[in-house]
Motif scaffolding. Structure first.
Motif, PDB file in Angstrom:
ATOM      1  N   VAL A  74      -4.317 -22.918  62.273  1.00 22.01           N
ATOM      2  CA  VAL A  74      -4.551 -23.820  61.142  1.00 22.01           C
ATOM      3  C   VAL A  74      -5.983 -23.665  60.643  1.00 22.01           C
ATOM      4  O   VAL A  74      -6.245 -23.580  59.444  1.00 22.01           O
ATOM      5  N   LYS A  75      -6.900 -23.560  61.609  1.00 20.58           N
ATOM      6  CA  LYS A  75      -8.309 -23.442  61.241  1.00 20.58           C
ATOM      7  C   LYS A  75      -8.564 -22.160  60.452  1.00 20.58           C
ATOM      8  O   LYS A  75      -9.306 -22.151  59.468  1.00 20.58           O
ATOM      9  N   SER A  76      -7.906 -21.076  60.878  1.00 24.70           N
ATOM     10  CA  SER A  76      -8.174 -19.814  60.189  1.00 24.70           C
ATOM     11  C   SER A  76      -7.544 -19.859  58.783  1.00 24.70           C
ATOM     12  O   SER A  76      -8.108 -19.311  57.828  1.00 24.70           O
ATOM     13  N   ASP A  77      -6.373 -20.539  58.649  1.00 25.76           N
ATOM     14  CA  ASP A  77      -5.799 -20.715  57.302  1.00 25.76           C
ATOM     15  C   ASP A  77      -6.784 -21.459  56.408  1.00 25.76           C
ATOM     16  O   ASP A  77      -6.967 -21.139  55.236  1.00 25.76           O
ATOM     17  N   ASN A  83      -2.107 -32.272  57.630  1.00 24.96           N
ATOM     18  CA  ASN A  83      -0.997 -32.925  58.339  1.00 24.96           C
ATOM     19  C   ASN A  83      -0.663 -32.175  59.616  1.00 24.96           C
ATOM     20  O   ASN A  83      -0.461 -32.768  60.673  1.00 24.96           O
ATOM     21  N   ARG A  84      -0.605 -30.841  59.476  1.00 23.27           N
ATOM     22  CA  ARG A  84      -0.276 -30.031  60.651  1.00 23.27           C
ATOM     23  C   ARG A  84      -1.309 -30.234  61.747  1.00 23.27           C
ATOM     24  O   ARG A  84      -0.981 -30.411  62.919  1.00 23.27           O
ATOM     25  N   ARG A  85      -2.556 -30.210  61.324  1.00 22.55           N
ATOM     26  CA  ARG A  85      -3.630 -30.359  62.306  1.00 22.55           C
ATOM     27  C   ARG A  85      -3.528 -31.708  63.026  1.00 22.55           C
ATOM     28  O   ARG A  85      -3.647 -31.802  64.240  1.00 22.55           O
ATOM     29  N   GLU A  86      -3.283 -32.743  62.215  1.00 25.15           N
ATOM     30  CA  GLU A  86      -3.172 -34.094  62.770  1.00 25.15           C
ATOM     31  C   GLU A  86      -2.055 -34.149  63.807  1.00 25.15           C
ATOM     32  O   GLU A  86      -2.215 -34.686  64.901  1.00 25.15           O
ATOM     33  N   LYS A  87      -0.903 -33.540  63.440  1.00 20.12           N
ATOM     34  CA  LYS A  87       0.267 -33.564  64.307  1.00 20.12           C
ATOM     35  C   LYS A  87      -0.040 -32.845  65.626  1.00 20.12           C
ATOM     36  O   LYS A  87       0.251 -33.361  66.705  1.00 20.12           O
ATOM     37  N   LYS A  98      -2.918 -32.268  66.948  1.00 20.53           N
ATOM     38  CA  LYS A  98      -3.897 -33.017  67.735  1.00 20.53           C
ATOM     39  C   LYS A  98      -3.223 -34.155  68.489  1.00 20.53           C
ATOM     40  O   LYS A  98      -3.529 -34.415  69.654  1.00 20.53           O
ATOM     41  N   ASN A  99      -2.300 -34.858  67.800  1.00 19.36           N
ATOM     42  CA  ASN A  99      -1.579 -35.949  68.463  1.00 19.36           C
ATOM     43  C   ASN A  99      -0.774 -35.421  69.641  1.00 19.36           C
ATOM     44  O   ASN A  99      -0.740 -36.024  70.709  1.00 19.36           O
ATOM     45  N   ASN A 100      -0.115 -34.249  69.402  1.00 19.69           N
ATOM     46  CA  ASN A 100       0.653 -33.619  70.466  1.00 19.69           C
ATOM     47  C   ASN A 100      -0.206 -33.349  71.681  1.00 19.69           C
ATOM     48  O   ASN A 100       0.155 -33.691  72.802  1.00 19.69           O
ATOM     49  N   ILE A 101      -1.369 -32.739  71.418  1.00 24.15           N
ATOM     50  CA  ILE A 101      -2.265 -32.387  72.523  1.00 24.15           C
ATOM     51  C   ILE A 101      -2.701 -33.644  73.264  1.00 24.15           C
ATOM     52  O   ILE A 101      -2.709 -33.694  74.493  1.00 24.15           O
ATOM     53  N   GLU A 102      -2.997 -34.683  72.498  1.00 27.77           N
ATOM     54  CA  GLU A 102      -3.435 -35.932  73.126  1.00 27.77           C
ATOM     55  C   GLU A 102      -2.357 -36.480  74.060  1.00 27.77           C
ATOM     56  O   GLU A 102      -2.631 -36.869  75.197  1.00 27.77           O
ATOM     57  N   GLY A 103      -1.095 -36.450  73.579  1.00 25.19           N
ATOM     58  CA  GLY A 103       0.024 -36.933  74.391  1.00 25.19           C
ATOM     59  C   GLY A 103       0.151 -36.114  75.663  1.00 25.19           C
ATOM     60  O   GLY A 103       0.347 -36.657  76.759  1.00 25.19           O
TER      61      GLY A 103
END
Lengths: 590, 72
Positions: A213-216, A90-94, A96-101
């Motif tokens: 997130v990736k390292s977690d 979920n965090r990753r998705e969020k 990614k959406n932020n970055i896209e915006g």
């Protein structure tokens, strides 16, 4: 294959299943009879559910290696891990959406590059307003009946500032000139140039978060992944065993398991089962009957083995049918070699296939079979005296001088290959339906060719009428035989015999094409190489390398497809039906 | 001269039209074959055979062309 039936008390069920699984030799037949079939062993459903969960975790974590762990341990943490992963996802998705915006916004500000005003200054006043527009300023200026505005031009968009008192006029002019207000128009602030660097800073922050997130994710994968792998393997085995009784017949106190085993392994299984159950079970073994359809296991030596993959590509043979893998070993490399016939391409294609064996271990059998074709290509290259299209060896069989001979040779090969197929077909018919059927259904095809040939020979020596008489003399009785053997279909199929044989002319066609293509690359490169300059040498070499590499792949494809189809279509059609069931022993995949 | 030109043209037409016919047939069979493979990839061998069948047309074209051109 032999049919095996194991009968025993239910108390021995687990023992028997474990032993059969460990040996990995018996292919279960699903029980179809009057008795009830068994149900999965206790806890099987629960195990299956946990297994699905674990596999889903493994697919998300993609862990490497194995580490011993207990089911209990993994079961306790599975829910927790799954929760953590969900949260991370979920965090990753969020993020990614932020970055896209942010990227979208950055793009927008880029379009405004060149507008050097602070938009906050305008929005903080009571009298001024602004709009971000994509419009034609000159048209607008003609239309609008006021000068209470100013336009700041950016790269792709413009900012229009105006007094609130003239808003109506401005809006009307914009409507009339078809100007478009940008969707971000209301949400921007500050200086566009500063805004871009601000956004970039924010994007960097978000990317940093993404890394966290990736390292977690990796931490979880390293901590639990190997244990999950271990438990997954163990549980797959448990579930497979637990579900085995679904194939068995069951009574209140006993079970019957039926299946197939290769004849030579019969004693291994028998001894193992008897010792495991302390002689409390009964084993019956019998030959496959006519109504049975045993699974099919290849039995070939090491040379023919790789060609089984080519047979499987078409269809597994039926149990009592001749396995054509040997035929493929015999003629497929020969056709390939004859068509491509160049020592250079034999070497490069061999390298391609060796790479295939290393990088695609699941298809290694196929590549090993193809290595034979490389060897044949080198052999024919030596016979023709060719190396990458150059005529390097002066042999009497240089194909550049022998087109006519290769043409007739192709037809001869066709006649031989098709008749070999017919002979095998006759053997199959003989085994299944007896001698008479073999002669009628397959022998008649051969006789038909004999008739045509004799007719031709007689007519060329003694004139047309005796020739025709001989041909028809043999042909008409043969047609009757063919009709008896194969029915109307046989008569209708006669042209296909001719077309099948003529189809072998592709050997000739591809042979010439292969010869010409390699020569063409050399012809393209030779003027540059002959120029003597450094550039010419480099250019010529480049053309040679690119050209011959490309041709290697084209020739592999042509040689493979044309060579294999001459077997599948032209030859197998005369004898092969296929469609056997693959021998898939219980526990064989461990 | 005119005869040679006619023969060359005839050979060209024989190979060109039969090649087009093969291509057309293979395009149709190939599309359907890929559809079938998407459902069940064990059909590969059968699809290969079906796609390969029309190739014989162009071989006939080649033979006719060679006969016209006086090769055989």
């Amino acid at each position: 294959m032999e049919k095996i039936r194991v009968t025993g008390p239910k108390t021995q069920l687990e023992n028997v299943i474990d032993s059969i699984y460990d040996l990995g030799l018996m292919d279960f037949d699903e029980y179809q009879g009057e008795l009830d079939t068994g149900s999965p062993m206790e806890k099987s459903e629960e195990l299956s559910e946990l297994l699905v969960d674990i596999r889903s975790l493994i697919s998300k974590l993609d862990p490497e290696g194995e580490e011993e762990a207990s089911i209990h341990e993994v079961r306790n943490v599975a829910g927790e891990i799954s929760g953590e992963i969900k949260e991370l996802e979920n965090r990753r998705e969020k993020i990614k959406n932020n970055i896209e915006g942010l990227e979208q916004k950055k793009k927008f500000y880029r379009k405004l590059r060149g507008v050097d005003i602070n938009l906050d200054d305008i929005s903080s006043t009571n009298s001024l307003k602004f709009k971000v527009l994509d419009f034609e300023a000159s048209k607008f200026e003609e239309e609008v009946g006021t000068d209470q505005y100013e336009i700041f031009h950016g790269r792709n968009l413009s900012v229009l500032t105006y007094r609130k008192t003239v808003e109506d006029k401005i809006e009307e002019a914009l409507r009339n000139t078809g100007a478009e207000e940008h969707e971000y128009s209301d949400s921007i602030s500050g200086r566009p140039i500063e805004a871009i660097s601000n956004i970039e800073e924010k994007i960097r922050e978000k990317e940093q978060e993404l890394e966290e997130v990736k390292s977690d994710y990796n931490d979880i994968s390293e901590q639990w992944g190997p244990k999950l792998n271990y438990v997954e393997e163990y549980m797959s085995e448990r579930v497979e065993k637990a579900e085995a009784p679904l194939n068995f017949a069951m009574t209140e106190k006993s079970f019957i398991a039926e299946g197939w085993i290769p004849s030579e392994e019969e004693n291994t299984l028998r001894n193992r089962l008897i010792s495991a159950s302390e002689n409390k079970i009964h084993i019956e073994i019998e030959e496959a009957g006519e109504k049975d359809s045993p699974p099919v296991k290849y039995s070939n030596n090491r040379a023919v083995g790789p060609f089984e993959s080519l047979t499987d590509l078409m269809a597994r043979p039926q149990y009592d049918e001749i396995d054509p893998s040997f035929m493929l070993l015999l003629t497929f490399p020969l056709f390939f070699g004859m068509m491509i016939g160049d020592a250079g391409y034999g070497i490069t294609s061999g390298l391609v296939f060796l790479t295939g064996i290393t990088f695609f271990p699941q298809a290694s059998k196929l590549f090993k079979a193809l290595l034979w074709t490389s060897a044949a290509t080198i052999a024919f290259g030596i016979i023709y005296g060719e190396f990458f299209g150059f005529h390097v060896l002066h042999t009497p069989f240089y194909r550049g001088d022998l087109f006519t001979e290769i043409f007739y040779l192709s037809i001869l090969i066709g006649v031989a290959h098709v008749n070999l197929g017919l002979l095998i077909g006759a053997y199959n018919e003989y085994v299944h339906h007896g001698l008479l059927e073999a002669v009628f259904a397959k022998g008649s095809w051969i006789l038909l060719q004999v008739g045509a040939l004799t007719g031709y020979l007689v007519s060329s020596s003694y004139g047309t009428i005796p020739g025709l008489a001989t041909g028809l003399g043999i042909g008409i009785p043969t047609l009757v035989m063919l009709y008896k053997g194969e029915g109307v279909e046989g008569i209708v199929e006669i042209p296909s015999l001719i077309s099948n044989i003529l189809s072998y002319l592709r050997l000739f066609g591809v042979c010439i094409a292969a010869y010409t293509l390699a020569g063409t690359v050399n012809q393209m490169a030779s003027p540059m190489l002959a120029s003597g300059s450094l550039m010419g040498l480099a250019g010529g070499t480049l053309i040679m390398i690119i050209g011959h590499t490309l041709l290697t792949f084209i020739k592999i494809m042509e040689g493979f497809l044309q060579g294999i189809r001459l077997h599948y279509v032209e030859q197998f059609g005369w004898f092969y039906s296929g469609g056997g069931r693959k021998y898939n022993p219980f526990g064989g995949e461990k | 001269m005119a005869l040679e030109l006619g023969a060359a043209l005839g050979a060209a037409i024989a190979i060109a039209v039969s090649a087009l016919a093969t291509a057309w047939a293979q395009a149709k069979i190939g599309t359907a074959g890929i559809g079938a493979l998407a459902e069940d990839d064990s059909l590969f061998g059968n699809v290969l055979i079906l796609v390969a069948i029309p190739e014989t047309i162009v071989i006939f074209g080649l033979v006719v062309a060679l006969v016209i051109a006086g090769f055989i």
